[in-house]
Design a protein around this motif. Sequence first.
Motif, PDB file in Angstrom:
ATOM      1  N   GLU A   1       0.058 -17.281 -21.923  1.00  0.00           N
ATOM      2  CA  GLU A   1       0.668 -18.326 -22.033  1.00  0.00           C
ATOM      3  C   GLU A   1       2.020 -17.049 -21.345  1.00  0.00           C
ATOM      4  OE1 GLU A   1       3.444 -18.286 -25.334  1.00  0.00           O
ATOM      5  OE2 GLU A   1       1.952 -17.743 -26.326  1.00  0.00           O
ATOM      6  N   ASN A   2       1.977 -15.673 -21.063  1.00  0.00           N
ATOM      7  CA  ASN A   2       3.207 -14.817 -20.783  1.00  0.00           C
ATOM      8  C   ASN A   2       2.266 -15.190 -18.870  1.00  0.00           C
ATOM      9  OD1 ASN A   2       4.515 -14.074 -22.086  1.00  0.00           O
ATOM     10  ND2 ASN A   2       3.267 -11.941 -22.444  1.00  0.00           N
TER      11      ASN A   2
ATOM     12  N   GLU B   1       2.645 -16.844 -13.209  1.00  0.00           N
ATOM     13  CA  GLU B   1       2.253 -17.380 -12.297  1.00  0.00           C
ATOM     14  C   GLU B   1       3.614 -18.581 -11.873  1.00  0.00           C
ATOM     15  OE1 GLU B   1      -1.467 -17.665 -11.053  1.00  0.00           O
ATOM     16  OE2 GLU B   1       0.166 -15.841 -10.723  1.00  0.00           O
ATOM     17  N   ILE B   2       4.245 -19.162 -12.931  1.00  0.00           N
ATOM     18  CA  ILE B   2       5.526 -20.692 -12.340  1.00  0.00           C
ATOM     19  C   ILE B   2       6.464 -19.640 -11.635  1.00  0.00           C
ATOM     20  CG2 ILE B   2       7.117 -22.455 -13.157  1.00  0.00           C
ATOM     21  CD1 ILE B   2       4.818 -23.125 -15.799  1.00  0.00           C
ATOM     22  N   ARG B   3       6.671 -18.893 -11.939  1.00  0.00           N
ATOM     23  CA  ARG B   3       7.624 -18.017 -11.323  1.00  0.00           C
ATOM     24  C   ARG B   3       7.572 -17.385 -10.336  1.00  0.00           C
ATOM     25  NH1 ARG B   3       9.340 -15.962 -17.077  1.00  0.00           N
ATOM     26  NH2 ARG B   3      11.115 -17.066 -17.479  1.00  0.00           N
ATOM     27  N   THR B   4       6.236 -16.901 -10.071  1.00  0.00           N
ATOM     28  CA  THR B   4       5.944 -16.700  -8.568  1.00  0.00           C
ATOM     29  C   THR B   4       5.945 -17.562  -7.463  1.00  0.00           C
ATOM     30  OG1 THR B   4       4.915 -14.570  -9.496  1.00  0.00           O
ATOM     31  CG2 THR B   4       4.261 -15.195  -7.409  1.00  0.00           C
ATOM     32  N   ILE B   5       5.287 -18.914  -7.510  1.00  0.00           N
ATOM     33  CA  ILE B   5       5.496 -19.543  -7.246  1.00  0.00           C
ATOM     34  C   ILE B   5       6.211 -20.590  -6.831  1.00  0.00           C
ATOM     35  CG2 ILE B   5       5.495 -21.933  -7.246  1.00  0.00           C
ATOM     36  CD1 ILE B   5       2.446 -21.337  -9.150  1.00  0.00           C
ATOM     37  N   VAL B   6       7.407 -20.292  -8.014  1.00  0.00           N
ATOM     38  CA  VAL B   6       9.030 -21.234  -7.380  1.00  0.00           C
ATOM     39  C   VAL B   6       9.593 -19.937  -6.073  1.00  0.00           C
ATOM     40  CG1 VAL B   6      11.472 -20.744  -8.305  1.00  0.00           C
ATOM     41  CG2 VAL B   6       9.370 -22.180  -9.223  1.00  0.00           C
TER      42      VAL B   6
ATOM     43  N   VAL C   1       6.643 -27.948  -9.907  1.00  0.00           N
ATOM     44  CA  VAL C   1       5.660 -27.824 -10.481  1.00  0.00           C
ATOM     45  C   VAL C   1       5.102 -28.565 -11.394  1.00  0.00           C
ATOM     46  CG1 VAL C   1       3.845 -25.199 -11.057  1.00  0.00           C
ATOM     47  CG2 VAL C   1       6.300 -25.638  -9.689  1.00  0.00           C
ATOM     48  N   ALA C   2       3.794 -29.357 -11.220  1.00  0.00           N
ATOM     49  CA  ALA C   2       3.556 -30.207 -12.584  1.00  0.00           C
ATOM     50  C   ALA C   2       1.434 -28.605 -12.820  1.00  0.00           C
ATOM     51  CB  ALA C   2       2.845 -30.785 -12.687  1.00  0.00           C
TER      52      ALA C   2
ATOM     53  N   ILE D   1       2.266 -30.221 -17.589  1.00  0.00           N
ATOM     54  CA  ILE D   1       3.787 -28.755 -18.323  1.00  0.00           C
ATOM     55  C   ILE D   1       4.756 -29.220 -17.117  1.00  0.00           C
ATOM     56  CG2 ILE D   1       3.928 -27.237 -20.561  1.00  0.00           C
ATOM     57  CD1 ILE D   1       3.619 -24.949 -18.219  1.00  0.00           C
ATOM     58  N   ILE D   2       5.978 -30.029 -16.939  1.00  0.00           N
ATOM     59  CA  ILE D   2       6.440 -30.509 -15.474  1.00  0.00           C
ATOM     60  C   ILE D   2       7.481 -28.898 -15.551  1.00  0.00           C
ATOM     61  CG2 ILE D   2       7.466 -31.843 -14.017  1.00  0.00           C
ATOM     62  CD1 ILE D   2       5.217 -32.770 -16.848  1.00  0.00           C
ATOM     63  N   VAL D   3       7.977 -28.240 -14.654  1.00  0.00           N
ATOM     64  CA  VAL D   3       9.604 -27.153 -14.070  1.00  0.00           C
ATOM     65  C   VAL D   3       9.986 -28.385 -12.909  1.00  0.00           C
ATOM     66  CG1 VAL D   3       9.770 -25.221 -13.920  1.00  0.00           C
ATOM     67  CG2 VAL D   3       7.550 -25.545 -15.143  1.00  0.00           C
ATOM     68  N   ASN D   4      11.511 -28.130 -13.661  1.00  0.00           N
ATOM     69  CA  ASN D   4      12.452 -28.727 -12.248  1.00  0.00           C
ATOM     70  C   ASN D   4      12.815 -27.586 -12.156  1.00  0.00           C
ATOM     71  OD1 ASN D   4      11.212 -31.442 -11.392  1.00  0.00           O
ATOM     72  ND2 ASN D   4      11.702 -32.020 -13.868  1.00  0.00           N
ATOM     73  N   VAL D   5      13.444 -27.006 -10.786  1.00  0.00           N
ATOM     74  CA  VAL D   5      14.342 -25.955  -9.732  1.00  0.00           C
ATOM     75  C   VAL D   5      15.323 -26.533  -9.321  1.00  0.00           C
ATOM     76  CG1 VAL D   5      14.444 -24.171  -9.295  1.00  0.00           C
ATOM     77  CG2 VAL D   5      12.452 -24.733 -10.915  1.00  0.00           C
ATOM     78  N   PHE D   6      16.825 -26.753  -9.432  1.00  0.00           N
ATOM     79  CA  PHE D   6      17.389 -26.975  -8.157  1.00  0.00           C
ATOM     80  C   PHE D   6      17.729 -26.291  -7.603  1.00  0.00           C
ATOM     81  CE2 PHE D   6      16.508 -30.264 -11.623  1.00  0.00           C
ATOM     82  CZ  PHE D   6      16.364 -31.377 -10.604  1.00  0.00           C
TER      83      PHE D   6
END
Length: 439
Positions: free
Chosen positions: A251-252, A257-262, A234-235, A414-419
């Motif tokens: 920021e929260n 949002e990022i966690r929801t998208i993941v 996610v970028a 901000i770039i988020v990487n999850v595997f």
Amino acid sequence: MKKSAELKQERAQKIEAQRALHNTATAEKRNLNETETTSFRALQTEIESLDGQIKDAEAFETNLRSLEGSQPTSFTPENQEQRNTPKKVFSLNRAIRSQMANGSLEGAELEVHTATVEMAKRAGIPISGIAVPLFDSRSVQMETRADGQTVTGDSGGYGGNLVATEIQPVIDKLRPQPVVEKLGAIFLTGLQGDLKFPVNDGGIAATWEGEDAEVANTKNAYSSKTMKPIRLAVAVPISLQNIMQSSIDMENYTMSEIRTIVANAIDLAAINGSGTGQPIGILNVSGTNSVAGGTNGLAPTYGNVVAMETAVFVENANSAKLQYLSNPKVRGKLKTTTQVDGYPTYLMAADGSVNGYPFTASNHVPSNLTKGTASGVCSAAIFGDFSQLIVGQWGFMDITVDNMSRKKEGYIEIIVNVFLDVLVKQPKAFTVIKDLLTA
């Protein structure tokens, strides 16, 4: 004396250096050479020294806290302001600002990062940016704004311009609610390396033989299935002004949002992943049971609903966790379609069940499939045991800050990487239909 959090970060760096020495030797299939052994032992000595310093620092910090709590304080503007100022916990904005400045984390951000890096190291996961737990409920307590002056009877010339604009919480985008975990899918976290699951394909058989007839030998055949980490990224571009100002809990909201998208990406992959550059989901994995409605699709009938159940039972995959999954369009059709013409018993019962089993609706189940002349209007549905679905998580969100690429625009990224990966253990535990008409 350094703070315990700083000492813990130094200790983590020393351990990482040891890991690098070990990994180099392991990759070359050898033991540590003389130079590497000397370096490894020196690092160990430093780690043991830091252990003692951390213990002393933590004890000292505990003493200070107890001293502060035991001493009476008189009223002053300074300590009143401290009382009124909320204590801050992990702050994404502060963490990002630190990376933009000198790359050094402090306070709660350092503690969260250090603790998560330690967990990641135990799982064999390298962290290149800011480490944050994948699903963490930490929040940021922001300073509250004072109420604005209330002015009526003028257009601003006599005080209206002094009224503050109160920024309210952002109105959320409507997204599908993740469902596979609720349906019973197994989530494996903190994984390291590939996972290999041996599969018993059967072969041992019992036969009726005569009193002195020789029985033939039989044996099981085995295959295997593998789970490997697949990168989900996610970028998010964020303006510098947004980072520097924290007038609301943005920021929260960004982290949520990022966690929801993941979570939605996991759900979509588990249900309808293509298997090309992403996990393969139930609707596309080979070996599931299949029920067809008609040449050009067909509205749901009691017959094909029961056929989905029957196929699973024929394969001995029946369990107490069987249930249906489809989309809201199919749900609506089931609620208005009778089992038998002229008799007011509908495919979906008043309690929301179908054919005696729970039914869940998700927009991750497609409604734009094609069957014959029914182009882009067919829906899919699944019936089965969702405990046969595994979602593997190789640990943590790795957050990297890029403050150069879009600097002229006033943005950082901000770039988020999850595997992650998904595995359908026994495809025969599921029946799939892909040509339901709902119009």
